[in-house]
Design a protein around this motif. Structure first.
Motif, mmCIF file in Angstrom:
data_model
loop_
_atom_site.group_PDB
_atom_site.id
_atom_site.type_symbol
_atom_site.label_atom_id
_atom_site.label_comp_id
_atom_site.label_asym_id
_atom_site.label_seq_id
_atom_site.Cartn_x
_atom_site.Cartn_y
_atom_site.Cartn_z
ATOM 1 N N ARG A 133 62.499 29.575 -10.983
ATOM 2 C CA ARG A 133 61.484 29.981 -11.709
ATOM 3 C C ARG A 133 61.592 28.686 -13.263
ATOM 4 N N VAL A 134 61.461 27.583 -13.047
ATOM 5 C CA VAL A 134 62.447 27.040 -14.216
ATOM 6 C C VAL A 134 60.966 26.736 -15.005
ATOM 7 N N GLY A 135 61.294 27.020 -16.204
ATOM 8 C CA GLY A 135 60.533 26.616 -17.655
ATOM 9 C C GLY A 135 60.836 25.348 -18.261
ATOM 10 N N LYS A 136 60.304 25.330 -19.380
ATOM 11 C CA LYS A 136 61.052 24.359 -20.385
ATOM 12 C C LYS A 136 60.350 23.905 -21.276
ATOM 13 N N VAL A 193 56.095 23.005 -27.716
ATOM 14 C CA VAL A 193 55.127 23.236 -26.387
ATOM 15 C C VAL A 193 55.755 23.047 -25.051
ATOM 16 N N GLU A 194 54.672 23.704 -24.264
ATOM 17 C CA GLU A 194 55.487 24.541 -23.181
ATOM 18 C C GLU A 194 55.351 23.987 -21.887
ATOM 19 N N ALA A 195 56.327 22.517 -21.517
ATOM 20 C CA ALA A 195 55.832 21.891 -20.516
ATOM 21 C C ALA A 195 55.966 22.404 -18.983
ATOM 22 N N LEU A 196 56.742 23.600 -18.575
ATOM 23 C CA LEU A 196 56.770 23.851 -17.326
ATOM 24 C C LEU A 196 56.668 25.335 -17.809
ATOM 25 N N ARG A 197 56.362 25.702 -16.697
ATOM 26 C CA ARG A 197 56.299 27.397 -16.479
ATOM 27 C C ARG A 197 56.404 27.704 -14.649
ATOM 28 N N ASN A 198 57.751 28.145 -14.947
ATOM 29 C CA ASN A 198 57.411 28.955 -13.241
ATOM 30 C C ASN A 198 57.725 28.412 -12.513
ATOM 31 N N ILE A 199 58.510 27.082 -11.809
ATOM 32 C CA ILE A 199 57.836 26.190 -11.043
ATOM 33 C C ILE A 199 59.025 26.496 -10.264
ATOM 34 N N SER A 200 59.125 26.788 -8.674
ATOM 35 C CA SER A 200 59.968 27.394 -7.775
ATOM 36 C C SER A 200 60.012 26.226 -6.719
ATOM 37 N N SER A 242 57.707 13.879 -15.918
ATOM 38 C CA SER A 242 59.081 13.311 -15.705
ATOM 39 C C SER A 242 60.689 14.275 -16.235
ATOM 40 N N SER A 243 59.966 15.177 -16.896
ATOM 41 C CA SER A 243 60.362 16.776 -17.616
ATOM 42 C C SER A 243 61.044 17.346 -16.870
ATOM 43 N N LEU A 244 60.677 17.486 -15.553
ATOM 44 C CA LEU A 244 61.415 18.215 -13.757
ATOM 45 C C LEU A 244 62.785 16.825 -13.792
ATOM 46 N N LEU A 245 62.753 15.428 -13.880
ATOM 47 C CA LEU A 245 63.630 14.754 -13.178
ATOM 48 C C LEU A 245 64.630 15.209 -14.301
ATOM 49 N N TYR A 246 63.576 14.795 -15.772
ATOM 50 C CA TYR A 246 65.314 15.230 -16.757
ATOM 51 C C TYR A 246 65.829 15.946 -16.613
ATOM 52 N N MET A 247 65.339 16.920 -16.717
ATOM 53 C CA MET A 247 66.986 18.100 -15.851
ATOM 54 C C MET A 247 67.343 18.449 -14.705
ATOM 55 N N ILE A 248 67.169 17.576 -13.515
ATOM 56 C CA ILE A 248 67.393 17.609 -12.506
ATOM 57 C C ILE A 248 68.829 17.339 -12.713
ATOM 58 N N ALA A 249 68.240 15.391 -13.263
ATOM 59 C CA ALA A 249 69.092 14.478 -13.774
ATOM 60 C C ALA A 249 70.072 15.081 -14.546
ATOM 61 N N THR A 300 67.226 28.797 -13.021
ATOM 62 C CA THR A 300 67.965 27.423 -12.120
ATOM 63 C C THR A 300 67.355 26.584 -11.415
ATOM 64 N N LEU A 301 68.713 26.083 -11.834
ATOM 65 C CA LEU A 301 68.725 24.463 -10.929
ATOM 66 C C LEU A 301 70.403 24.531 -10.753
ATOM 67 N N LEU A 302 69.696 23.985 -8.831
ATOM 68 C CA LEU A 302 71.088 23.445 -8.290
ATOM 69 C C LEU A 302 70.562 22.396 -7.072
ATOM 70 N N ALA A 303 71.518 21.416 -7.595
ATOM 71 C CA ALA A 303 71.877 20.482 -6.568
ATOM 72 C C ALA A 303 73.285 20.660 -5.713
ATOM 73 N N HIS A 304 73.084 20.780 -4.419
ATOM 74 C CA HIS A 304 74.031 21.684 -3.194
ATOM 75 C C HIS A 304 74.594 22.179 -3.290
ATOM 76 N N GLY A 305 74.204 23.494 -4.179
ATOM 77 C CA GLY A 305 74.734 24.934 -3.992
ATOM 78 C C GLY A 305 75.187 24.814 -5.102
ATOM 79 N N ARG A 306 74.871 23.892 -6.530
ATOM 80 C CA ARG A 306 75.870 23.853 -8.117
ATOM 81 C C ARG A 306 75.058 23.596 -9.177
ATOM 82 N N PRO A 307 75.381 24.595 -10.215
ATOM 83 C CA PRO A 307 74.619 24.384 -11.162
ATOM 84 C C PRO A 307 74.253 22.826 -11.486
#
Length: 275
Positions: free
Chosen positions: A20-23, A34-41, A61-68, A77-84
Motif C-alpha cells: 500500500r505504498v503511496g508517494k 503531485v501524487e506520483a503513486l497510490r496504493n502500490i502492493s 522511477s519514483s518507486l525504484l528510488y524508494m526501494i533504493a 511499507t517497503l521491505l527488502a528481505h523482510g527488513r524495512p
C-alpha cells in the motif's frame, strides 16, 4: 533450524515487499503537490526478474528510488528481505539511464569504486575488476577511460560496477533507452546472462513493450499518474524469446491494449501541466 531450513526460509522471504505504498511530491505551495503513486502492493521473489511498464510520469522511477532508499514513501511499507527500507544499502543497487561513470577514473577504477569506499586493498579491487570485466566481455578495457568506450560498453561498465558490490537486488531505470536498436538487443542478452550468473532479483523500468516481453518473468503494468498497478502479467515464454512466436505477438497486443488509454491520459496530463 538446520541449514536446509534456513536456506528454504530465505528463498520464501520476498526480496522486495511493497504494501500500500503511496508517494506525493510536495511543493512549497501545497496546491502544486503531485501524487506520483497510490496504493502500490506487490512482491519480488529472490532471483525473479520483474519489469515495470507504463507511460511517462506514472511514478515507476519514483518507486525504484524508494526501494533504493534514496526517497521515502509518503505512506505504506517497503521491505527488502523482510527488513524495512530506511536508507541506501550496498545490497540494493540502482542503475540509471545515463551510465554516470566518473570520467577521471579508469574503467577498472569505476567498476571498483564502491569497493574503494569499503577500503578494500588495491590488489583485491584489481582482482574483482579483472574478473567482472572478463565476464562482461571487456577484459581489455580496465585501463581505458569511459570516453574511449561506446555507449553500450559504458552501460556494461555501469552494470559491472553494480555487480562488484554483489547486490541481491538490482534495479535499472531505463538503462538502454539511449542505445540504438541493435546495441539495445545485445545489451538485453547481456543483462539476462549476468542476471542468471548473479542470482540477483532484478527490477527494470521501461516504456518498451518489446523489452518487457524479452526480459521479464513478470510485468507490472502501471496506470497514468497517480501510478497504480493496473494488472500484472506473467511471461509464459521460454528464453530466448522470438518476436515471431505467436504467443509473443499475443502478449504484445495485450500490453498495447492495456497501455493505450493510460498513454493518452498521460499526454493529457502533460499538456495540462504545460498550460
Amino acid at each position: 533450524m538446520d541449514l536446509d531450513q534456513q536456506l528454504e526460509s530465505c528463498a520464501m522471504t520476498p526480496a522486495i515487499s511493497c504494501t500500500r505504498v503511496g508517494k506525493i511530491w510536495r511543493s512549497a505551495d501545497s496546491a502544486n503537490d503531485v501524487e506520483a503513486l497510490r496504493n502500490i502492493s506487490f512482491t519480488v521473489m529472490p532471483g525473479e526478474f520483474v519489469v515495470l511498464l507504463g507511460p511517462s510520469g506514472c511514478g515507476k522511477s519514483s518507486l525504484l528510488y524508494m526501494i533504493a532508499g534514496l526517497e521515502q514513501p509518503t505512506e505504506g511499507t517497503l521491505l527488502a528481505h523482510g527488513r524495512p527500507v530506511a536508507s541506501p544499502d550496498a545490497d540494493r543497487s540502482l542503475i540509471f539511464q545515463d551510465a554516470s561513470l566518473f570520467p577521471w577514473l579508469t574503467v577498472g577504477e569505476n567498476v571498483t569504486f564502491g569497493l574503494s569506499l569499503r577500503r578494500e586493498s588495491k590488489a583485491k579491487r584489481r582482482e574483482v575488476a579483472d574478473e567482472i570485466l572478463r565476464k562482461i566481455g571487456l577484459a581489455d578495457a580496465a585501463d581505458k577511460r569511459p570516453d574511449q568506450l561506446s555507449g553500450g560498453m559504458r552501460q556494461r561498465v555501469a552494470v559491472a560496477r553494480a555487480l562488484a558490490m554483489r547486490p541481491s537486488i538490482l534495479m535499472m531505470d531505463e538503462p538502454f533507452a539511449a542505445l540504438d536498436v541493435q546495441t539495445r538487443a545485445k545489451m538485453q542478452d547481456f543483462l539476462l546472462t549476468v542476471w542468471k550468473d548473479s542470482g540477483a532479483s532484478v527490477m527494470l523500468v521501461t516504456h518498451s513493450i518489446d523489452e518487457a516481453i524479452a526480459l521479464a518473468d513478470r510485468v507490472l503494468v502501471f496506470t497514468a499518474r497517480p501510478g497504480k498497478i493496473k494488472t500484472e502479467v506473467p511471461i509464459d515464454l521460454e528464453r530466448p524469446r522470438s518476436p515471431r512466436d505467436p504467443r509473443y505477438r499475443e502478449l504484445h497486443d495485450l500490453f498495447a491494449d492495456l497501455l493505450a488509454d493510460e498513454v493518452d491520459r498521460a499526454f493529457e496530463q502533460q499538456e495540462a501541466a504545460a498550460e
